[in-house]
Design a protein around this motif. Structure first.
Motif, PDB file in Angstrom:
ATOM      1  N   PHE A  59       0.789  -1.308  -0.038  1.00 61.81           N
ATOM      2  CA  PHE A  59      -0.056  -0.083  -0.042  1.00 61.81           C
ATOM      3  C   PHE A  59       0.861   1.295   0.130  1.00 61.81           C
ATOM      4  CE2 PHE A  59      -1.827   3.322   2.838  1.00 61.81           C
ATOM      5  CZ  PHE A  59      -2.673   3.753   2.181  1.00 61.81           C
ATOM      6  N   TYR A  60       1.881   1.337   0.727  1.00 61.37           N
ATOM      7  CA  TYR A  60       2.570   2.446   1.056  1.00 61.37           C
ATOM      8  C   TYR A  60       3.400   2.530  -0.417  1.00 61.37           C
ATOM      9  CZ  TYR A  60       6.425   5.665   2.349  1.00 61.37           C
ATOM     10  OH  TYR A  60       7.225   6.520   2.298  1.00 61.37           O
ATOM     11  N   GLN A  61       4.054   1.469  -0.973  1.00 56.94           N
ATOM     12  CA  GLN A  61       4.821   1.688  -2.159  1.00 56.94           C
ATOM     13  C   GLN A  61       3.942   2.329  -3.404  1.00 56.94           C
ATOM     14  OE1 GLN A  61       6.332  -2.258  -2.485  1.00 56.94           O
ATOM     15  NE2 GLN A  61       7.758  -1.791  -0.750  1.00 56.94           N
ATOM     16  N   CYS A  62       2.650   1.616  -3.563  1.00 62.52           N
ATOM     17  CA  CYS A  62       1.895   2.136  -4.524  1.00 62.52           C
ATOM     18  C   CYS A  62       1.360   3.545  -4.281  1.00 62.52           C
ATOM     19  CB  CYS A  62       0.637   1.129  -4.759  1.00 62.52           C
ATOM     20  SG  CYS A  62       1.270  -0.572  -5.333  1.00 62.52           S
ATOM     21  N   GLY A  63       0.652   3.928  -3.218  1.00 63.04           N
ATOM     22  CA  GLY A  63       0.483   5.103  -2.761  1.00 63.04           C
ATOM     23  C   GLY A  63       1.587   6.343  -2.668  1.00 63.04           C
ATOM     24  N   GLN A  64       2.725   5.850  -2.448  1.00 62.75           N
ATOM     25  CA  GLN A  64       3.545   6.707  -2.865  1.00 62.75           C
ATOM     26  C   GLN A  64       3.793   7.161  -4.279  1.00 62.75           C
ATOM     27  OE1 GLN A  64       6.049   8.340  -0.540  1.00 62.75           O
ATOM     28  NE2 GLN A  64       7.680   8.609  -1.473  1.00 62.75           N
ATOM     29  N   GLU A  65       3.931   6.171  -4.873  1.00 63.28           N
ATOM     30  CA  GLU A  65       4.252   6.221  -6.484  1.00 63.28           C
ATOM     31  C   GLU A  65       2.935   7.242  -7.115  1.00 63.28           C
ATOM     32  OE1 GLU A  65       4.430   3.415 -10.420  1.00 63.28           O
ATOM     33  OE2 GLU A  65       5.297   2.634  -8.383  1.00 63.28           O
ATOM     34  N   VAL A  66       1.748   7.003  -6.798  1.00 65.87           N
ATOM     35  CA  VAL A  66       0.838   7.670  -7.188  1.00 65.87           C
ATOM     36  C   VAL A  66       0.588   8.913  -6.921  1.00 65.87           C
ATOM     37  CG1 VAL A  66      -1.794   7.932  -7.279  1.00 65.87           C
ATOM     38  CG2 VAL A  66      -0.770   5.564  -7.520  1.00 65.87           C
ATOM     39  N   LEU A  67       0.994   9.418  -5.513  1.00 64.63           N
ATOM     40  CA  LEU A  67       1.003  10.780  -5.074  1.00 64.63           C
ATOM     41  C   LEU A  67       2.093  11.518  -5.674  1.00 64.63           C
ATOM     42  CD1 LEU A  67      -0.309  10.682  -1.292  1.00 64.63           C
ATOM     43  CD2 LEU A  67      -1.705  10.818  -3.595  1.00 64.63           C
ATOM     44  N   ALA A  68       3.391  10.788  -5.848  1.00 64.67           N
ATOM     45  CA  ALA A  68       4.545  11.586  -6.580  1.00 64.67           C
ATOM     46  C   ALA A  68       4.064  11.890  -7.855  1.00 64.67           C
ATOM     47  CB  ALA A  68       5.662  10.674  -6.409  1.00 64.67           C
ATOM     48  N   GLY A  69       3.449  11.056  -8.717  1.00 63.25           N
ATOM     49  CA  GLY A  69       3.168  11.636  -9.869  1.00 63.25           C
ATOM     50  C   GLY A  69       2.351  12.475 -10.059  1.00 63.25           C
ATOM     51  N   LEU A  70       1.116  12.477  -9.014  1.00 64.15           N
ATOM     52  CA  LEU A  70       0.095  13.644  -8.814  1.00 64.15           C
ATOM     53  C   LEU A  70       0.863  14.994  -8.750  1.00 64.15           C
ATOM     54  CD1 LEU A  70      -2.942  14.262  -9.308  1.00 64.15           C
ATOM     55  CD2 LEU A  70      -3.129  13.543  -6.783  1.00 64.15           C
ATOM     56  N   HIS A  71       1.622  14.852  -7.632  1.00 64.63           N
ATOM     57  CA  HIS A  71       2.317  15.936  -7.231  1.00 64.63           C
ATOM     58  C   HIS A  71       2.981  16.791  -8.544  1.00 64.63           C
ATOM     59  CE1 HIS A  71       4.775  18.847  -4.972  1.00 64.63           C
ATOM     60  NE2 HIS A  71       5.893  18.258  -5.174  1.00 64.63           N
ATOM     61  N   GLN A  72       3.692  16.129  -9.314  1.00 67.68           N
ATOM     62  CA  GLN A  72       4.465  16.711 -10.359  1.00 67.68           C
ATOM     63  C   GLN A  72       3.414  17.470 -11.230  1.00 67.68           C
ATOM     64  OE1 GLN A  72       6.377  13.454 -12.679  1.00 67.68           O
ATOM     65  NE2 GLN A  72       7.863  13.305 -11.114  1.00 67.68           N
ATOM     66  N   THR A  73       2.144  17.051 -11.407  1.00 64.01           N
ATOM     67  CA  THR A  73       1.141  17.947 -12.327  1.00 64.01           C
ATOM     68  C   THR A  73       0.467  19.223 -11.409  1.00 64.01           C
ATOM     69  OG1 THR A  73      -0.689  16.522 -11.667  1.00 64.01           O
ATOM     70  CG2 THR A  73       0.787  15.847 -13.447  1.00 64.01           C
ATOM     71  N   LEU A  74       0.580  19.051  -9.989  1.00 68.23           N
ATOM     72  CA  LEU A  74      -0.061  19.936  -9.154  1.00 68.23           C
ATOM     73  C   LEU A  74       0.839  20.769  -8.209  1.00 68.23           C
ATOM     74  CD1 LEU A  74      -2.992  17.723  -7.811  1.00 68.23           C
ATOM     75  CD2 LEU A  74      -3.010  19.655  -9.835  1.00 68.23           C
ATOM     76  N   SER A  75       2.199  20.811  -8.329  1.00 65.43           N
ATOM     77  CA  SER A  75       3.257  21.367  -7.758  1.00 65.43           C
ATOM     78  C   SER A  75       2.947  22.779  -7.515  1.00 65.43           C
ATOM     79  CB  SER A  75       4.622  21.148  -8.371  1.00 65.43           C
ATOM     80  OG  SER A  75       4.796  21.837  -9.586  1.00 65.43           O
ATOM     81  N   ASN A  76       2.307  23.294  -8.377  1.00 71.46           N
ATOM     82  CA  ASN A  76       2.296  24.791  -7.861  1.00 71.46           C
ATOM     83  C   ASN A  76       0.734  25.053  -7.566  1.00 71.46           C
ATOM     84  OD1 ASN A  76       4.645  25.619  -9.351  1.00 71.46           O
ATOM     85  ND2 ASN A  76       3.900  25.492 -11.484  1.00 71.46           N
TER      86      ASN A  76
END
Length: 501
Positions: A59-76
């Motif tokens: 769960f942690y590994q998959c959630g980390q990957e999903v949120l990291a990808g989402l953060h790249q598009t919402l960093s601002n």
């Protein structure tokens, strides 16, 4: 001094909803009441520091990957993306807004801190975990005044194989920011996390879990396995006697064990023995979004005399629903005094996999916890249950060959009694005498490793060939076009025993 939370929250939510008290309002009110009972400060959040964050789960590994990808598009954007475990421990946090991060640090909404209702009062992630549904908590809806500068959207994430609660995806922003698509964004991230978990779990199929059913256990249509009750093993009989004794005293019982192990069956038998005249209702917890309608369907029955209730899978019940059920039951019991020697006006029992996962109001009502052993822990029950399942399928007794009995008894039964009944039912539909050739090939293999599609096909062909009447290993090797030594190597690799006549 504590403010009148319920009055202020009700006024706020009714104003926004046009005057009616919606299910979301009831959930918030129940959460505020729980927060008050937990002793949470209405002014300052004081969450517990849990220390090191576990990062080795799927769960942690998959959630980390999903949120990291989402953060790249919402960093601002002024957003903070977080992953929490099932207890509300914040596992990670992503945000490109430094001022928001500093503000969240001041209220300890940061990795390593537990932020459940018990620690922080009503908040987005705490309420989503308690009720197991997507949740949006706006600024003024937070229990603690120190959180009213934020709006939080959180969505629970379930293990796609077991259905167990793994944690939540939480998105927090400033209260002055319009929530807009905040909840939809959290829902998308939660869905992507669950999908990724399923993919990386090698596509194991999720076990079917009955949801939302409400039925009456009648006589002579007794609960499953009742016809073989006297033939059951000592562990089952001991658990049944313990549950019966507690229910005879009018106290609540929790049957704890693996799904499909016969928890509700045991409770039904115990209730029937303890109070033969009672009407027994069995209610299986539905998906979280259906709980409101589910409660409305059967809770009016609680006030009827000599009623017994079995709640199946109580560990999947949202906290607000458990709170309403417990309060309703207390009202019935207090308004119907029990005469000496008379049966109680209401009897409670429920099943769960783990007691700690049952919402507190129900957990506190239990006097006795009865562990129900899994089927692999009581192999002597396998054949009595198998014969019962066959008889239920064909309405007469069927025979089992010695080879079939060995295969059934030696299997680990990860799906417990439910899996056994399904296997025997399918076999009983096609034969009068159940043999190994009528059983699933996977049932005959003790191989613990994950098989490829080619290996599964090879296993099924070997099992099909060996299961033919009079077939020897040497003859099977000839039919399959391989040497005798090769077939023995394949049998050993796949965990298959050579057919004994």
């Amino acid at each position: 001094m504590k403010p009148n939370h319920e009055k202020s929250l009700t006024a706020t939510t009714e104003e926004s909803s046009g005057g009616g008290v919606s299910s979301s309002t009831r959930r918030l009110l129940a959460s505020w009441q729980r927060s008050q009972e937990y002793g949470v400060s209405p002014e300052i959040v004081e969450p517990a520091w849990a220390g090191e964050v576990p990062d080795d789960s799927l769960f942690y590994q998959c959630g980390q990957e999903v949120l990291a990808g989402l953060h790249q598009t919402l960093s601002n954007e002024p957003l903070s993306l977080m992953l929490t475990d099932a207890e509300g421990l914040v596992l990670n946090r992503f945000s490109g807004d430094s001022s928001l991060l500093r503000a969240l640090d001041r209220v300890h909404l940061a990795p390593g801190f537990a932020f459940s209702e018990r620690e922080a009062g009503t908040n987005g992630l705490g309420l989503a975990l308690a009720d197991r549904v997507p949740t949006l908590v706006r600024a003024e809806e937070h229990y603690s005044a120190s959180l009213r500068t934020y709006t939080c959207a959180a969505v629970p994430v379930m293990d796609p194989v077991t259905g167990h609660l793994e944690g939540s995806i939480n998105i927090t922003t400033w209260s002055k920011t319009s929530p807009g698509l905040l909840l939809a964004l959290a829902q998308s991230a939660a869905t992507n996390t669950s999908t990724l978990m399923f993919s990386r779990s090698q596509g194991r199929a999720a076990p079917a879990r009955p949801q939302g059913g409400v039925f009456r256990v009648r006589r002579p249509r007794l609960e499953p396995a009742a016809g073989t009750m006297r033939a059951m093993s000592a562990p089952w009989t001991a658990a049944l006697e313990q549950a019966t004794a507690t229910l005879a005293r009018g106290n609540a019982v929790a049957a704890i064990g693996e799904h499909g192990s016969g928890r509700a069956t045991l409770l039904g038998q115990a209730l029937r023995q303890a109070h033969p005249a009672s009407r027994i209702l069995c209610a299986t917890v539905p998906s979280p979004e259906m709980v409101d309608a589910w409660l409305a369907l059967w809770t009016p029955e609680l006030s009827k005399s000599d009623t017994a209730i079995i709640i199946e899978n109580a560990d999947f019940l949202p906290a607000w629903a458990a709170h309403e059920l417990a309060a309703h039951a207390r009202n019935i019991l207090s308004s119907s005094p029990r005469a000496p020697g008379a049966a109680p006006s209401l009897l409670w029992a429920f099943s769960a996999e783990q007691l700690d996962h049952v919402p507190q109001p129900l957990r506190e009502s239990v006097e006795t916890v009865v562990p129900v052993p899994s089927l692999r822990e009581r192999p002597s029950d396998v054949m009595p249950l198998a014969r019962y399942a066959a008889r239920q399928t064909r309405l007469r007794d069927l025979d089992f060959t010695p080879a079939a009995e060995r295969a059934l008894t030696n299997h680990d039964w990860p799906g417990n009694v439910d899996e056994l009944v399904e296997v025997v039912h399918a076999a009983a539909l096609v034969t009068e005498t159940i043999d190994v050739r009528h059983l699933p090939p996977g049932l005959l293999s003790r191989c613990t490793q994950k098989l490829t599609r080619i290996e599964k096909f090879e296993r099924d062909e070997i099992v099909r060939t060996l299961a033919q009447p009079g077939m020897s290993v040497a003859a099977a090797a000839v039919e399959l076009g391989i040497s005798r030594a090769t077939i023995y190597r394949r049998l050993a690799k796949l965990g298959l025993a050579p057919r004994r006549s």
